[in-house]
Motif scaffolding. Structure first.
Motif, PDB file in Angstrom:
ATOM      1  N   PRO A  43     -15.391 -28.224 -30.182  1.00 34.31           N
ATOM      2  CA  PRO A  43     -15.251 -27.117 -31.134  1.00 34.31           C
ATOM      3  C   PRO A  43     -14.557 -27.576 -32.426  1.00 34.31           C
ATOM      4  CG  PRO A  43     -14.624 -26.412 -28.927  1.00 34.31           C
ATOM      5  CD  PRO A  43     -14.797 -27.889 -28.866  1.00 34.31           C
ATOM      6  N   THR A  57     -18.553 -32.916 -15.116  1.00 32.64           N
ATOM      7  CA  THR A  57     -17.844 -32.083 -16.081  1.00 32.64           C
ATOM      8  C   THR A  57     -16.667 -32.855 -16.654  1.00 32.64           C
ATOM      9  OG1 THR A  57     -18.450 -30.033 -14.937  1.00 32.64           O
ATOM     10  CG2 THR A  57     -16.584 -29.931 -16.445  1.00 32.64           C
ATOM     11  N   TYR A  59     -13.170 -32.656 -19.025  1.00 34.20           N
ATOM     12  CA  TYR A  59     -12.143 -31.723 -19.474  1.00 34.20           C
ATOM     13  C   TYR A  59     -11.364 -32.372 -20.613  1.00 34.20           C
ATOM     14  CZ  TYR A  59     -13.324 -29.643 -15.000  1.00 34.20           C
ATOM     15  OH  TYR A  59     -14.021 -29.091 -13.950  1.00 34.20           O
ATOM     16  N   ASP A  67      -5.281 -25.613 -25.540  1.00 32.30           N
ATOM     17  CA  ASP A  67      -6.478 -25.135 -24.846  1.00 32.30           C
ATOM     18  C   ASP A  67      -7.112 -26.264 -24.038  1.00 32.30           C
ATOM     19  OD1 ASP A  67      -6.212 -22.641 -25.953  1.00 32.30           O
ATOM     20  OD2 ASP A  67      -7.980 -22.768 -27.259  1.00 32.30           O
ATOM     21  N   TYR A  69     -10.759 -27.468 -22.694  1.00 30.89           N
ATOM     22  CA  TYR A  69     -12.191 -27.275 -22.926  1.00 30.89           C
ATOM     23  C   TYR A  69     -12.957 -28.064 -21.880  1.00 30.89           C
ATOM     24  CZ  TYR A  69     -16.628 -27.225 -25.584  1.00 30.89           C
ATOM     25  OH  TYR A  69     -17.927 -27.057 -25.996  1.00 30.89           O
ATOM     26  N   ALA A  71     -16.724 -29.467 -20.675  1.00 35.09           N
ATOM     27  CA  ALA A  71     -18.063 -29.740 -21.192  1.00 35.09           C
ATOM     28  C   ALA A  71     -18.927 -30.375 -20.113  1.00 35.09           C
ATOM     29  CB  ALA A  71     -17.983 -30.659 -22.407  1.00 35.09           C
ATOM     30  N   ASP A  72     -20.185 -29.996 -20.076  1.00 33.51           N
ATOM     31  CA  ASP A  72     -21.160 -30.571 -19.153  1.00 33.51           C
ATOM     32  C   ASP A  72     -21.673 -31.875 -19.760  1.00 33.51           C
ATOM     33  OD1 ASP A  72     -23.419 -31.232 -17.630  1.00 33.51           O
ATOM     34  OD2 ASP A  72     -23.933 -29.126 -17.274  1.00 33.51           O
ATOM     35  N   THR A  77     -22.847 -29.220 -23.683  1.00 29.38           N
ATOM     36  CA  THR A  77     -22.351 -27.874 -23.967  1.00 29.38           C
ATOM     37  C   THR A  77     -21.091 -27.593 -23.168  1.00 29.38           C
ATOM     38  OG1 THR A  77     -23.728 -26.923 -22.223  1.00 29.38           O
ATOM     39  CG2 THR A  77     -24.667 -27.039 -24.442  1.00 29.38           C
ATOM     40  N   GLY A  78     -20.272 -26.676 -23.668  1.00 27.93           N
ATOM     41  CA  GLY A  78     -19.030 -26.375 -22.967  1.00 27.93           C
ATOM     42  C   GLY A  78     -18.388 -25.086 -23.423  1.00 27.93           C
ATOM     43  N   LYS A  79     -17.201 -24.833 -22.875  1.00 33.08           N
ATOM     44  CA  LYS A  79     -16.444 -23.629 -23.223  1.00 33.08           C
ATOM     45  C   LYS A  79     -14.974 -23.872 -22.899  1.00 33.08           C
ATOM     46  CE  LYS A  79     -17.097 -21.461 -18.677  1.00 33.08           C
ATOM     47  NZ  LYS A  79     -17.609 -20.268 -17.957  1.00 33.08           N
ATOM     48  N   VAL A  80     -14.119 -23.031 -23.449  1.00 28.44           N
ATOM     49  CA  VAL A  80     -12.694 -23.091 -23.140  1.00 28.44           C
ATOM     50  C   VAL A  80     -12.489 -22.587 -21.716  1.00 28.44           C
ATOM     51  CG1 VAL A  80     -10.403 -22.198 -23.693  1.00 28.44           C
ATOM     52  CG2 VAL A  80     -11.949 -22.893 -25.533  1.00 28.44           C
ATOM     53  N   LEU A  81     -11.910 -23.435 -20.880  1.00 34.80           N
ATOM     54  CA  LEU A  81     -11.650 -23.079 -19.484  1.00 34.80           C
ATOM     55  C   LEU A  81     -10.337 -22.339 -19.333  1.00 34.80           C
ATOM     56  CD1 LEU A  81     -12.182 -23.478 -16.356  1.00 34.80           C
ATOM     57  CD2 LEU A  81     -10.828 -25.573 -16.584  1.00 34.80           C
TER      58      LEU A  81
END
Length: 311
Positions: A43, A57, A59, A67, A69, A71-72, A77-81
């Motif tokens: 991001p 995955t 991290y 934060d 994050y 990601a695969d 692609t990913g997101k905040v965990l």
């Protein structure tokens, strides 16, 4: 840094078991990520530092707000965990239970996060003395060890039966060859190849040290005169130690003896996509490195990315 730790530490012998420095072996072979992207965008404004990989995955921790994050590696692609505490998240490792151990930078702390839910399972205040900079972590069978870059100590989180998390952490003073200096001191941390000790790199001097985890006594690793300038993250695979030299944009590849007391630099890994990489995690035949871009003033829109290179 965990599937990472399970894959990369070759540990043997009763002494290692007694010290709690043995990590769980990988259950299955890791697929070779030949079709995975060699660059993963993070991001904007994220300011990455640490990385850990479990299965496919990855991290990442933000040094801006802490934060985490996820990601695969297959798609990028990913997101905040997990939302951060407002202070940085630096080095991290995942254990065989899917728990992410995170070093808390200037917060003087560490925390443990469930990678399935993002829930914080435990938090530890290691020190209230300033300055402090909790920089990196390695997880063994019976303990997690955190480095402190501004004080001559390590922090130990002892693990109970079944990996039970304790209420409090312990502080282990460093002695012996290690000399605390001005600047950034103990940074990356790994196990020795035989699992009986710890390895830490001192960024301010470029020296590599072997640490007795029971006493904190250190011994400088004999590298034949080589100095690991700007040494940051460490990654052990068998008797091969990868040392990320952040501002030099390279990785030193070192062959160690089984006790981690002597070694030699075999080669270096560089890549034009590097922009101050801080640490590395392995998946298949690749190393993945987040680029911290320390020489680029951070803004809310500054781009950050992860570079994958062949081992």
């Amino acid at each position: 840094m965990s599937h990472l730790v399970r894959r990369l530490a070759v540990l043997a012998g009763v002494p290692a078991l007694l010290l709690g420095l043995v990590t769980a072996p990988a259950a299955t072979a890791t697929p070779q990520p030949t079709s995975f992207p060699a660059r993963i965008e993070l991001p904007p404004g994220f300011q990455p530092e640490g990385i850990a990989i479990a299965r496919s995955t990855a991290y990442f921790g933000s040094r801006a707000n802490g934060d985490i994050y996820a990601a695969d590696l297959r798609t990028g692609t990913g997101k905040v965990l997990s939302a951060g505490p407002g202070t940085g998240s630096l080095g991290m490792k995942v254990d065989h239970q899917g728990r992410l151990f995170v070093a808390g930078a200037a917060g003087g702390n560490g925390r443990v996060i469930d990678t399935r839910t993002g829930k914080v399972l435990a938090s530890y205040t290691f020190t209230t003395t300033t300055p402090t900079f909790v920089n990196d972590v390695i997880v063994g069978k019976d303990a997690a060890w955190f480095t402190e870059s501004q004080q001559p100590v390590l922090y130990k989180v002892p693990l109970g039966r079944g990996g039970t998390l304790p209420a409090k952490a312990q502080t282990i003073a460093l002695s012996g060859d290690y000399q605390h200096t001005a600047g950034l001191n103990a940074n990356g941390i790994a196990l020795t190849p035989d699992g009986c000790g710890l390895l830490i790199v001192q960024s301010s001097t470029g020296f590599l040290f072997r640490v007795d985890p029971r006493t904190g006594v250190t011994r400088k690793v004999d590298l034949g005169g080589a100095v690991l300038t700007n040494g940051d993250g460490l990654l052990l695979s068998g008797r091969t130690l990868y040392v990320v030299q952040n501002r030099l944009n390279k990785i030193a590849v070192i062959s160690l003896d089984k006790t981690g007391t002597t070694g030699s630099v075999l080669r270096e890994i560089t890549n034009p996509d590097f922009d101050v990489p801080t640490t590395a995690a392995a998946f298949g035949n690749r190393l993945y490195l987040p680029n911290a871009r320390f020489t680029t003033p951070p803004t809310a829109t500054t781009p950050y990315w992860v570079t994958a290179v062949q081992r």
